[in-house]
Design a protein around this motif. Sequence first.
Motif, PDB file in Angstrom:
ATOM      1  N   LEU A  61      34.183 -14.165   3.802  1.00  0.00           N
ATOM      2  CA  LEU A  61      34.727 -14.812   2.612  1.00  0.00           C
ATOM      3  C   LEU A  61      33.631 -15.284   1.663  1.00  0.00           C
ATOM      4  CD1 LEU A  61      37.642 -16.911   4.177  1.00  0.00           C
ATOM      5  CD2 LEU A  61      37.802 -14.758   2.900  1.00  0.00           C
ATOM      6  N   ASP A  62      32.423 -15.582   2.196  1.00  0.00           N
ATOM      7  CA  ASP A  62      31.361 -16.089   1.322  1.00  0.00           C
ATOM      8  C   ASP A  62      30.636 -14.986   0.558  1.00  0.00           C
ATOM      9  OD1 ASP A  62      29.820 -14.909   3.282  1.00  0.00           O
ATOM     10  OD2 ASP A  62      28.896 -16.764   3.987  1.00  0.00           O
ATOM     11  N   GLN A  63      31.028 -13.702   0.784  1.00  0.00           N
ATOM     12  CA  GLN A  63      30.475 -12.545   0.067  1.00  0.00           C
ATOM     13  C   GLN A  63      28.978 -12.320   0.352  1.00  0.00           C
ATOM     14  OE1 GLN A  63      33.626 -13.182  -3.673  1.00  0.00           O
ATOM     15  NE2 GLN A  63      31.457 -12.868  -4.095  1.00  0.00           N
ATOM     16  N   VAL A  64      28.510 -12.818   1.502  1.00  0.00           N
ATOM     17  CA  VAL A  64      27.118 -12.613   1.897  1.00  0.00           C
ATOM     18  C   VAL A  64      27.015 -11.318   2.701  1.00  0.00           C
ATOM     19  CG1 VAL A  64      25.240 -13.475   3.346  1.00  0.00           C
ATOM     20  CG2 VAL A  64      26.470 -15.028   1.822  1.00  0.00           C
ATOM     21  N   LEU A  65      25.985 -10.536   2.391  1.00  0.00           N
ATOM     22  CA  LEU A  65      25.706  -9.290   3.089  1.00  0.00           C
ATOM     23  C   LEU A  65      24.313  -9.360   3.703  1.00  0.00           C
ATOM     24  CD1 LEU A  65      26.902  -6.777   0.341  1.00  0.00           C
ATOM     25  CD2 LEU A  65      28.257  -7.767   2.188  1.00  0.00           C
ATOM     26  N   GLU A  66      24.183  -8.848   4.920  1.00  0.00           N
ATOM     27  CA  GLU A  66      22.891  -8.828   5.605  1.00  0.00           C
ATOM     28  C   GLU A  66      22.396  -7.392   5.713  1.00  0.00           C
ATOM     29  OE1 GLU A  66      22.290 -11.314   9.171  1.00  0.00           O
ATOM     30  OE2 GLU A  66      21.690  -9.446  10.202  1.00  0.00           O
ATOM     31  N   PHE A  67      21.085  -7.211   5.540  1.00  0.00           N
ATOM     32  CA  PHE A  67      20.480  -5.888   5.637  1.00  0.00           C
ATOM     33  C   PHE A  67      19.226  -5.952   6.498  1.00  0.00           C
ATOM     34  CE2 PHE A  67      22.847  -5.836   1.667  1.00  0.00           C
ATOM     35  CZ  PHE A  67      23.526  -4.633   1.746  1.00  0.00           C
ATOM     36  N   HIS A  68      18.975  -4.865   7.233  1.00  0.00           N
ATOM     37  CA  HIS A  68      17.774  -4.714   8.039  1.00  0.00           C
ATOM     38  C   HIS A  68      16.985  -3.536   7.464  1.00  0.00           C
ATOM     39  CE1 HIS A  68      20.027  -6.500  11.791  1.00  0.00           C
ATOM     40  NE2 HIS A  68      20.117  -7.262  10.705  1.00  0.00           N
ATOM     41  N   VAL A  69      15.738  -3.748   7.099  1.00  0.00           N
ATOM     42  CA  VAL A  69      14.953  -2.707   6.433  1.00  0.00           C
ATOM     43  C   VAL A  69      13.593  -2.572   7.099  1.00  0.00           C
ATOM     44  CG1 VAL A  69      13.983  -1.905   4.251  1.00  0.00           C
ATOM     45  CG2 VAL A  69      16.123  -3.202   4.251  1.00  0.00           C
ATOM     46  N   ARG A  70      13.185  -1.334   7.328  1.00  0.00           N
ATOM     47  CA  ARG A  70      11.841  -1.044   7.813  1.00  0.00           C
ATOM     48  C   ARG A  70      11.063  -0.335   6.703  1.00  0.00           C
ATOM     49  NH1 ARG A  70       9.551  -0.234  12.952  1.00  0.00           N
ATOM     50  NH2 ARG A  70      11.607  -0.133  13.939  1.00  0.00           N
ATOM     51  N   ALA A  71       9.881  -0.832   6.399  1.00  0.00           N
ATOM     52  CA  ALA A  71       9.027  -0.193   5.401  1.00  0.00           C
ATOM     53  C   ALA A  71       8.344   1.011   6.030  1.00  0.00           C
ATOM     54  CB  ALA A  71       7.987  -1.178   4.880  1.00  0.00           C
ATOM     55  N   PRO A  72       8.319   2.151   5.339  1.00  0.00           N
ATOM     56  CA  PRO A  72       7.639   3.326   5.894  1.00  0.00           C
ATOM     57  C   PRO A  72       6.134   3.113   5.918  1.00  0.00           C
ATOM     58  CG  PRO A  72       8.300   3.742   3.633  1.00  0.00           C
ATOM     59  CD  PRO A  72       8.876   2.391   4.003  1.00  0.00           C
ATOM     60  N   ALA A  73       5.485   3.788   6.859  1.00  0.00           N
ATOM     61  CA  ALA A  73       4.029   3.671   6.938  1.00  0.00           C
ATOM     62  C   ALA A  73       3.375   4.176   5.662  1.00  0.00           C
ATOM     63  CB  ALA A  73       3.509   4.463   8.138  1.00  0.00           C
ATOM     64  N   ARG A  74       3.930   5.253   5.128  1.00  0.00           N
ATOM     65  CA  ARG A  74       3.385   5.817   3.895  1.00  0.00           C
ATOM     66  C   ARG A  74       4.464   6.648   3.229  1.00  0.00           C
ATOM     67  NH1 ARG A  74      -1.580  10.171   3.327  1.00  0.00           N
ATOM     68  NH2 ARG A  74      -1.705  10.180   1.049  1.00  0.00           N
ATOM     69  N   PRO A  75       4.950   6.267   2.015  1.00  0.00           N
ATOM     70  CA  PRO A  75       5.970   7.058   1.329  1.00  0.00           C
ATOM     71  C   PRO A  75       5.396   8.394   0.879  1.00  0.00           C
ATOM     72  CG  PRO A  75       5.794   4.836   0.411  1.00  0.00           C
ATOM     73  CD  PRO A  75       4.598   5.049   1.280  1.00  0.00           C
TER      74      PRO A  75
END
Length: 237
Positions: A61-75
């Motif tokens: 109901l609070d409209q909060v979204l959680e995300f998990h992100v991993r940064a690539p070693a080298r794009p």
Amino acid sequence: MSTDWWPAEVVQHDRRSPDIAVFRCRTFQPLPFRAGQHVPIECPYLPWRSASYSIANAPRLDQVLEFHVRAPARPLPGPDGRIGPADPRVSAALVHRLKLGDTLRLGAPRGSLTLDPYSRRDLVFVPAGTGLAPAKALIEELSRFNRTRWIHLFRGERDDRDFYDRRALDLLAGRHPWLTIVRAKADVADLVTAHGPWPDHDFYVSGPPATVAEIVRRLESCRVPTARVRYDALNLC
């Protein structure tokens, strides 16, 4: 109000390791989605570039979204010398540059890694890396009504720091006796097959495409019917 993009304010950003961040944002308008789906994200540091990420919670109901992100070693660029629309630099910016108060743009939800509303079988979740996000969302949804189904979550990683959401998962398991979490510094496909057989379970697999393909192949070799295996493989999940 219909829209193609939903602005969202970053309300929490937590670096769990040098290359992994868990962050939360709140949309200004309701974003209709189902647990297990993913959305494209555009951040202010790379305008007009986006990448898709799984939402790590069920609708709230609070409209909060959680995300998990991993940064690539080298794009790395593609064969044509350009980086495609699912730009890995977006992940790097979300991990290393994002801060409280920043405004993101979220696209329309997609994906079919959602609960089967007709099944009453026990469930096995097999996430790899930040593929934990949709598994966590689906378990949160189940926690709202499940009373009879046993749920197993397998986490196999190469390094202890890759178990980045250990505390949140342990709290979830502490509240719900039907949830069992198995962790080991091992290949997750080896881990889940070693705990078989799985004669009558639904499987949910998520993570990088190559890892998901291997897990699905191993489940097939264990004679798990393909109709009982759901999966979603994002290049940047």
